[in-house]
Write an enzyme that holds these catalytic residues in place. Sequence first.
Site, PDB file in Angstrom:
ATOM      1  N   GLY A 173     -19.006  15.446  65.345  1.00 36.27           N
ATOM      2  CA  GLY A 173     -19.086  15.523  66.808  1.00 36.27           C
ATOM      3  C   GLY A 173     -20.483  15.802  67.309  1.00 36.27           C
ATOM      4  N   SER A 174     -21.020  14.969  68.191  1.00 38.16           N
ATOM      5  CA  SER A 174     -22.427  15.092  68.519  1.00 38.16           C
ATOM      6  C   SER A 174     -22.816  14.163  69.672  1.00 38.16           C
ATOM      7  CB  SER A 174     -23.246  14.755  67.272  1.00 38.16           C
ATOM      8  OG  SER A 174     -22.651  13.672  66.578  1.00 38.16           O
ATOM      9  N   ARG A 175     -24.160  14.021  69.890  1.00 36.30           N
ATOM     10  CA  ARG A 175     -24.663  13.198  70.974  1.00 36.30           C
ATOM     11  C   ARG A 175     -25.967  12.527  70.561  1.00 36.30           C
ATOM     12  NH1 ARG A 175     -26.385  16.601  75.797  1.00 36.30           N
ATOM     13  NH2 ARG A 175     -28.484  15.771  75.735  1.00 36.30           N
TER      14      ARG A 175
END
Length: 210
Positions: A173-175
Amino acid sequence: MVAKGSLPWIGGALLFTAVMAYISTLSGGLVSYFFLFLFIIGAVLTLFFFVFFRDPERKPPGDEDDAVSPADGRVISIKNGTISIFMNIHNVHVNRAPLAGTITHIDYKPGGYIPAFNKDSQVNERNHVVINTEHGILELTQIAGILTRRIVSYISEGSYVKRGERIGMIRFGSRADVIIPQGYEFTAKPGDKVKAGETIIAMRKEKIRA
């Protein structure tokens, strides 16, 4: 195909599952049910790791000067020449180069693990990559999310990357934020779902207006 560096995770889950299955067959009564429960947990984890670490082949569409998405996910904002793409837990987490060019700078910074879609995520662990492309400087920042504990880089300063080539991954989970070169305009919009190496997110202005 699975992502580079994922075999210890998958192998560890497989080993745990196999050991729990073996012990449960040797045990009896409540002990057997306990190890059967652990076997189920191991099987679920193994399946999760296989899905999470998947790394499908991608072929960039369009022309070489069309910038492709660096990540799978959803566009959460576009402002000041920067596009932000949020990767959820079910997305492919291998990141790719939006344009071809030479890696001139990599700046890794450790930090916290605030949810990546939060504006306060500027304090999070991040990896800032600068690519000198044929059409100008492109900047890509990988930002860790709340469940992430490591950003893995596949590149080094001075190396040349092709458009859509794998450059690293962010776990759990990240950006990804991209600053496009001057002369480019975003074709993606907030809310769009994008795929790394497959979705064109920006094009040269003269091409859009032709």
